[in-house]
Design an enzyme around this catalytic site. Structure first.
Site, mmCIF file in Angstrom:
data_model
loop_
_atom_site.group_PDB
_atom_site.id
_atom_site.type_symbol
_atom_site.label_atom_id
_atom_site.label_comp_id
_atom_site.label_asym_id
_atom_site.label_seq_id
_atom_site.Cartn_x
_atom_site.Cartn_y
_atom_site.Cartn_z
ATOM 1 C CG ASP A 12 65.916 12.363 -73.122
ATOM 2 O OD1 ASP A 12 66.389 11.247 -72.859
ATOM 3 O OD2 ASP A 12 65.066 12.533 -74.021
ATOM 4 C CB SER A 13 68.830 11.314 -76.425
ATOM 5 O OG SER A 13 67.498 10.835 -76.352
ATOM 6 C CB CYS A 75 68.121 9.809 -70.854
ATOM 7 S SG CYS A 75 68.564 8.790 -72.271
ATOM 8 C CD GLU A 154 63.406 13.594 -79.780
ATOM 9 O OE1 GLU A 154 63.812 14.632 -80.302
ATOM 10 O OE2 GLU A 154 63.318 13.437 -78.557
ATOM 11 C CB CYS A 186 62.448 4.623 -73.362
ATOM 12 S SG CYS A 186 62.852 6.011 -74.451
ATOM 13 C CG HIS A 188 61.699 9.729 -76.144
ATOM 14 N ND1 HIS A 188 62.957 9.713 -75.598
ATOM 15 C CD2 HIS A 188 61.716 10.699 -77.108
ATOM 16 C CE1 HIS A 188 63.713 10.619 -76.202
ATOM 17 N NE2 HIS A 188 62.983 11.228 -77.127
HETATM 18 N N1 DGL Z 1 64.768 8.940 -73.633
HETATM 19 C C1 DGL Z 1 65.781 7.978 -73.673
HETATM 20 C C2 DGL Z 1 65.626 6.866 -72.658
HETATM 21 O O1 DGL Z 1 65.043 7.067 -71.631
HETATM 22 C C3 DGL Z 1 66.493 7.563 -74.891
HETATM 23 C C4 DGL Z 1 65.981 7.701 -76.233
HETATM 24 C C5 DGL Z 1 67.052 7.540 -77.278
HETATM 25 O O2 DGL Z 1 67.727 8.526 -77.516
HETATM 26 O O3 DGL Z 1 67.235 6.444 -77.812
HETATM 27 O O4 DGL Z 1 66.120 5.795 -72.861
#
Ligand code: DGL
Length: 269
Positions: A12-13, A75, A154, A186, A188
Site C-alpha cells: 500500500d502507499s 490499495c 496515516e 480506500c 485506509h
Molecule cells: N490506501 C490507498 C487506497 O486504497 C491509497 C491512499 C493514498 O495513498 O492516497 O486507495
C-alpha cells in the site's frame, strides 16, 4: 520459480493496506507475510496515473526481490491504475487487486443511492467507472474524495475531532441525497469504521472489501498450488520507505498489537 513456502507480498502507499492484511492473517494464519508501506510517497491518491503505475511497479519489484510468491495490491488507488499493467509485465506472478466494492453496495441498497468514499485518483479511474457500469447502472452512485483523510489515518488520528468533521463534511451531503450505504473505497478507511458508525448509526450500511480480497487471495494461491501447508503461525515482516518508528507505532495502534512491531527500512523509491 515461486514455491508454497514463500511469503505473500502485500503493498500500500502507507498503513491502509493493513486493513486488508488483517483479513488475510485471519483467513490464512499459516502464511508468512511481507508488508510494504510506501510512506515516503504517500498519498498516492493525489498523483497522476503514470506516477501511480511507476510507484506500484517499483514496490512490486522490491517485494519480488524479497521472495514474494504472490502480490496483493492492498490499495484501491494503486490497483485501479496499475493491476492490468502489472499483470502484463509479470505474467507468471499471481496478483490480487481490488476495486471499490460497488457491487455488494448495489445489491444491498434500499434507497437506490450509494456513496463511495475514495481517493481523488480512484474517483477518476476508468476501472471504477467500469464496475459502476457493470454492476450499478440502475442505481445512483455518488463519489466523494475527502482531501486529507488518508493523511489523518496515516498519522493515527482515527477518532479525532478533525477527522470527524472532515468525514461529516463529505458524508452528510451523500446522506442528504438519499445514500443508505457507503463503500469504503480506500484501504485506509476501514480504520474509520467505528467513527462512521458512531456518526451515522444504522443510517449507513458500511461496505469494505478487506474480507473479499482475503478470500480472493486464498482462491488465487489455491489455484496456483501456492497455499502454505505448514501449521505453525505465519510471520509478519513490515517494510517502509518512510519513518520506521512512526510506521511501527501506527501499525501497533491500527492492528491493536500488544507491542510495537519491528519495521525495517526498505529502499526509498
Ligand atoms: N490506501 C490507498 C487506497 O486504497 C491509497 C491512499 C493514498 O495513498 O492516497 O486507495
Amino acid at each position: 520459480m515461486a514455491n508454497a513456502g514463500d511469503p505473500i507480498g502485500i503493498m500500500d502507499s502507507g498503513v491502509g493496506g493493513l486493513s486488508v492484511l488483517r483479513e488475510i492473517r485471519k483467513l490464512l494464519p499459516y502464511e508468512d507475510l511481507l508488508y510494504y508501506a510506501d510512506s515516503a510517497n504517500c498519498p498516492y491518491g493525489i498523483r497522476s496515473p503514470e506516477e501511480i503505475r511507476d510507484l506500484t511497479q517499483r514496490v512490486a519489484t522490491i517485494l519480488l526481490q524479497r521472495g514474494a510468491k504472490a502480490l496483493v495490491i492492498a490499495c484501491n488507488t494503486a490497483s485501479t491504475h496499475s493491476v492490468a499493467f502489472l499483470r502484463q509485465l509479470l505474467p507468471h506472478i499471481p496478483i490480487v487487486g481490488m476495486v471499490p466494492a460497488v457491487k455488494p453496495a448495489a445489491n444491498s441498497t434500499r434507497s437506490g443511492v450509494v456513496g463511495v468514499l475514495a481517493t481523488d485518483a480512484t474517483s477518476r479511474a476508468p476501472a471504477l467507472q467500469d464496475v459502476i457500469e457493470r454492476f450499478a447502472s440502475d442505481i445512483q452512485v455518488l463519489i466523494s474524495a475527502p482531501p486529507g483523510l488518508v493523511e489523518l489515518v496515516e498519522s493515527g488520528k482515527t477518532e479525532s475531532t478533525e477527522t470527524s468533521t472532515l468525514l461529516k463534511n463529505h458524508l452528510d451531503p451523500l446522506v442528504a441525497q438519499g445514500a443508505d450505504a457507503v463503500v469504503l473505497g480506500c484501504t485506509h478507511f476501514p480504520f474509520l469504521r467505528p467513527l462512521i458508525e458512531s456518526l451515522y448509526g444504522d443510517k449507513l450500511l458500511i461496505i469494505d472489501s478487506g474480507e473479499a480480497v482475503a478470500n480472493q487471495t486464498y482462491r488465487v494461491l489455491d489455484a496456483n498450488h501456492l497455499l502454505n501447508l505448514k501449521s505453525t503461525p505465519g510471520s509478519l515482516s513490515i517494510f517502509t520507505s518512510g519513518d520506521t518508528q512512526q510506521v511501527g507505532l501506527i501499525t501497533q495502534k491500527l492492528l491493536k498489537m500488544d507491542s510495537v512491531p519491528t519495521v525495517k527500512f526498505a529502499i526509498k523509491i
